[in-house]
Each structure stands twice: as structure tokens, then as C-alpha cells.
Design an enzyme around this catalytic site. Structure first.
Site, mmCIF file in Angstrom:
data_model
loop_
_atom_site.group_PDB
_atom_site.id
_atom_site.type_symbol
_atom_site.label_atom_id
_atom_site.label_comp_id
_atom_site.label_asym_id
_atom_site.label_seq_id
_atom_site.Cartn_x
_atom_site.Cartn_y
_atom_site.Cartn_z
ATOM 1 C CB CYS A 116 -4.997 0.516 -2.479
ATOM 2 S SG CYS A 116 -3.334 0.600 -1.765
ATOM 3 C CD GLN A 117 -1.210 -3.189 -4.947
ATOM 4 O OE1 GLN A 117 -2.425 -3.225 -4.807
ATOM 5 N NE2 GLN A 117 -0.419 -4.136 -4.499
#
Length: 536
Positions: A116-117
Site C-alpha cells: 500500500c505504500q
């Protein structure tokens, strides 16, 4: 609508309903939690040996070398093509299928949990764009692994997919990326929905909340829904608050893709506890014996030769074996009835006395207070013997370092936690690969953090599942994984909705939901493997 695509999907469904194996590809596979659950969901006949099952895991794509090796070892043993770490940003679906000897073959279900960065670096227009121009993101420096997952969906057009991520996916930087993903998938011809599921409600002895997005081909002509929970557990306030915060944006927007989390209120069965999950595993005491035999306090840098090694097999304890432990010992295709491995743990001689004194549920502030009291008692004991120590003295400083942990209690209040034996475990994180203080064993007599195998048990990885790499790598793989037991419920639900569940071949599309007896049957347990050596 794309009539050609619909016909392709319908033709493939017809073949699957006629008995062909469902081909599942795992992106961002890690060590294979989703793969393991989906494979078990396709188990053909209870207790029958030699059956291929309805599901075939055709591969996994993972950039971490150890995790990729683990996935290959468990799902394609002996085939080095499947043990290679691969970078999804430099890989196309056709290339992977070619490299693994599957060129031209279909992918029926795509599963995975993209990191999810990069959520905050992409937007609504970008997600819509991929449906129209699937290669456009390759020229954009804002491209992310999240978009790569959608790119693979667009290229492969599987019949169904499952995407897993942290709850923040629904409110990252003020944007609901789960909703945006559904918009993009809808344009590709899928019916979509997402919700929060907690693993504890599906028989996993761990409270772990994650968002799951399910999409299936519109030719199924049914709204997306989620598997029914099997146990009831009232989550602690912190988990409930986090869930409300994660879904706030979707609720305010009245998002049509957000599905209500399946209710557990009507269930009577209680959640599995840490004790029920772990009590049959070996009791470990080598670390305490080593300290008691030493003539002086051991340094934390010392690596004892008596420590259990990753591949060292140890017999189970003589404590009662519950249903969950039986399943972990006898998972389909991975039986390990008498001995088990990976009982490695961290060497923390300074902290073992603190662990022994901590109460269940104690966190770092309580542990630090216990350590300070131990230090004060030691100073008084030395004074009673006529040996005075003063702050600033080298011996005083050394004794302080040997007893009191150095972490700031205000910065790291949750760094330590002693597990409660009669409650499910708190969430296992990838940080286990750096330290295991978050899960201190509930048994004060053992006074230690959990082992790799215990972490695997809490995550519902069976005892026959092997891990590649070091202890830290194994902990990290477990903490990053989707619990296989939860994945099995998801896989069973998907196969049922597609009309291709075990025993459903040549029975048409079907729409009934699997009942408890069917689910139990698909995870066979051989009674002859559950006897103790004395009973055999």
C-alpha cells in the site's frame, strides 16, 4: 458490453463446471497464505489420497527471495522455475507463463495483496485510465505496484479475483482506493465489492482485520458477497475504533461497493484462544536452563549452541490436542502427526526474568516497571552483602544495562505485550522479523517470546508448511501473510459462487452456499493420524 469477452468467460466456466481444474495465480504471494487456503478449498474428496483437487496453484510472483523460495518449495517442490524471486514491475503475465511452461494457458482466479505504500501517489483518473490503456502506466513515474495488480487483471481477465490489504486502503490520504479499484474493475466487466473481515471470526486464533475486495465476471450475474463467519468474538475497543475510522470515508460517500461486514451476533461458537492453538506444541526451556547453569549473567550477544535450529524436529507435547491442533497437524497434503520443526526463537537473556513476572496483557510500561523493581532489589541485595554501587559507577551502569531494557516507554508503549492464554492473539505483523516482543508467550514458566512455529500456528499455517531462509525471514513471511484458514473460507465461497466447488462438477452453475458439513469435509483429517504413539 464486450460480447467476445463474455463468451470467453462463459466458455471457460463451462469447462470448469465440467471438471477442469481451477487455475489460481498469486501476485505479491509472499510465502503463500492465500495460495494454501485456495488449494485447500479445492480439495476433492475427504481423506482421499492422490487426488489433484479442484484448484491448481499455477504460480506466485514475489520479489522477496526467501518468500519466493518458500512459495516454490510448498507449491511446486523440485521445480526451480517457481522458486525465483520476480519483480512485478518488470514482468508481464505472458512472460511469467512462458517461464513456467504454461504459455497460452488461462488464469481463472487471481489473488494477491499489493503493498500500500503508493496509495497516495495515484488518483481516480489514473485508475480509470488503466481500464482503457493498460500500458499507459508504464510511462508514468507515479506507477505503483497497486496499479500493476490491475494491469495484470486487465491482461489476464480472470473469472474472479481477490485483493487483500490493510484497512487504510479505504482512507489513505483522504482517498478510498478500494472504491477506485472497484470502479476500474467494473469498467473491465466485473461485479465488485469490498469489506473488512477479521480473521478471528473465521476460526483463526488471531485478531487480524483486513480489507478484502472480491470481483467476479459479470456473466455470473450475482451481486458480490462474502463468506459467513463461523465463530463469535467481540473485538477489543481498539479494533472496533480502527474499523470505524477505516470505513468512515466509504460511509460518508455512501460508496455502493462497500459491503456490510458479515454479522457474528447470531453465532454461539467462541473464538479459538492462544492456549487452544499452541498448547500441544513442545515446551521450550533450554534458554532458562542455560542461564541457570551459568556462573555469571550471559551477554545478549552470546549465541547458545543448545538453541533449537530451524530444521530440527521435536516431538509434540503431551497436552491435549484440540480440533484446531489436529487440523494444523493434518492439513490436506501436509500431514505432520508426530514431530514438528521451526521451534527457533530469539535469544533475550536480559528479558527472560521480566517475561516471567509479567501478567497477561501487560505491555512495555508494566514490563519496564518490573525491570526497575528488579534492579532496585538487586542494588539492595548487594548493599546487604556490603557491596555498594552508586550511579555513574561502571559496575552500576553495567548492572542497569543487564536488567533494564533501553526503550522509551512513551515512544514504545505497545512494543511489548504478554499474550493472554484464554483469548485470541493480537495481530501478528511483519515486524516480527525484527523482534518478537509483541507476542510474549503466555506461559510464565517458559518466559520467552513465541517461536516461528508458534507464530505460524497463530496465523493458521499448518505444521507441515516449510519456510525458507533465516529465523527473521520466516517471522517476516508469517507476519505478512493472509491466514490460510481465512483464505480457505474465501476460496470456498468463490468456488461455490462460480459453481465449481468440489463435488459440483457437471452439476450446472448452482447457487447454494456451502454448509458447515461441506466445509469440514474439504479439510480432511485422517483419524489414524490423530492417535498418540501410546494409542497407535
Amino acid at each position: 458490453m464486450d460480447e467476445a469477452l463474455d463468451r470467453r468467460w462463459e466458455d471457460r466456466l463451462s469447462l470448469l463446471r465440467g471438471g477442469e481444474q481451477v487455475r489460481v495465480l498469486d501476485l505479491f504471494s509472499g510465502c503463500g497464505g492465500l495460495s494454501l487456503g485456495f488449494r485447500a478449498a479445492g480439495q476433492a474428496t475427504p481423506g482421499e489420497k492422490g487426488t489433484a483437487g479442484r484448484v491448481k496453484i499455477i504460480g506466485g510472483v514475489e520479489i522477496d527471495r526467501d518468500a519466493a523460495a518458500t512459495h516454490g518449495a510448498n507449491f511446486h517442490p523440485g521445480d526451480p522455475r517457481h522458486a525465483i524471486d520476480r519483480d512485478l514491475t518488470r514482468l508481464e503475465p505472458e512472460q511469467l507463463l512462458e517461464e513456467t511452461g504454461q504459455a497460452g494457458l488461462p488464469v481463472d482466479i487471481l489473488v494477491g495483496g499489493p503493498p500500500c505504500q503508493a496509495f497516495s501517489r495515484i488518483g481516480r483518473a489514473k485508475l480509470r485510465e488503466i481500464a482503457k490503456h493498460p500500458l499507459a502506466h508504464l510511462e508514468d513515474d507515479r506507477s505503483s505496484l497497486y496499479l500493476r495488480y490491475l494491469h495484470w487483471v486487465d491482461r489476464l481477465r480472470p473469472l474472479a479475483l481477490v485483493m487483500e490489504n490493510v484497512p487504510e486502503m479505504m482512507c489513505h490520504g483522504g482517498v478510498n482506493y478500494a472504491s477506485l479499484a472497484c470502479e476500474a474493475l467494473e469498467q473491465m466487466g466485473y461485479d465488485c465489492g469490498y469489506t473488512l473481515l477479521n480473521a478471528v471470526h473465521y476460526g483463526v486464533p488471531q485478531m487480524r482485520s483486513r480489507v478484502f475486495l472480491i470481483a467476479w465476471a459479470r456473466v455470473l450475474k450475482r451481486p458480490v458477497d462474502f463468506p459467513t463467519p463461523v465463530v463469535r468474538h467481540i473485538l477489543p475497543a481498539g479494533y472496533q475504533d480502527a474499523s470505524r475510522a477505516a470505513t468512515r470515508l466509504a460511509r460518508e460517500e455512501a460508496c455502493r461497493f462497500l459491503k456490510q461486514t458479515p454479522s457474528v451476533q447470531q453465532l454461539r461458537k467462541s473464538a479459538l484462544t492462544a492456549r487452544q492453538a499452541l498448547q500441544d506444541l513442545p515446551v521450550i526451556g533450554w534458554h532458562l536452563e542455560l542461564i541457570s547453569q551459568a556462573t555469571e549473567k550471559l551477554s545478549g550477544r552470546l549465541r547458545p549452541e543448545t538453541a533449537l535450529k530451524p530444521g530440527e524436529m521435536v516431538e509434540y507435547s503431551s497436552l491435549p490436542v484440540g480440533k484446531y491442533a489436529k487440523l494444523m497437524r493434518n492439513w490436506p497434503g501436509l500431514p505432520m502427526p508426530w514431530t514438528t520443526d521451526w521451534h527457533t526463537m530469539r535469544w533475550l537473556p536480559r528479558d527472560y526474568p521480566i517475561f516471567a513476572l509479567m501478567e497477561p496483557g501487560d505491555q512495555y510500561p508494566q514490563a519496564l516497571e518490573l525491570a526497575r523493581q528488579m534492579f532496585a532489589d538487586r542494588i539492595l541485595d548487594l548493599e546487604d552483602k556490603g557491596h555498594m554501587l552508586f550511579p555513574g559507577d561502571a559496575e552500576y551502569i553495567k548492572l542497569h544495562e543487564d536488567i533494564i531494557p533501553p526503550y522509551d516507554e512513551h515512544k514504545f508503549p505497545n512494543k511489548w505485550r504478554k499474550m493472554e492464554a484464554d483469548s485470541p492473539a493480537r495481530t501478528l505483523m511483519a515486524h516480527l522479523g525484527k523482534d518478537s516482543y509483541s507476542h510474549i508467550h503466555y506461559d510464565s514458566a517458559q518466559a520467552r517470546t513465541i517461536t516461528v512455529r508458534e507464530a505460524a500456528r497463530l496465523q493458521s499455517f499448518p505444521d507441515g508448511f516449510s519456510f525458507c531462509g533465516s529465523m527473521n525471514a520466516a517471522f517476516r513471511q508469517i507476519g505478512n501473510a493472509v491466514p490460510p484458514l481465512l483464505a480457505w473460507h474465501l476460496g470456498s465461497h468463490l468456488l461455490e459462487q462460480m459453481g465449481v466447488a468440489p463435488g459440483r462438477a457437471e452439476q450446472g452453475t448452482g447457487s447454494r452456499k456451502a454448509d458447515t458439513s461441506e466445509k469440514t469435509a474439504r479439510l480432511p483429517i485422517r483419524p489414524d493420524l490423530l492417535k498418540t504413539p501410546a494409542q497407535a
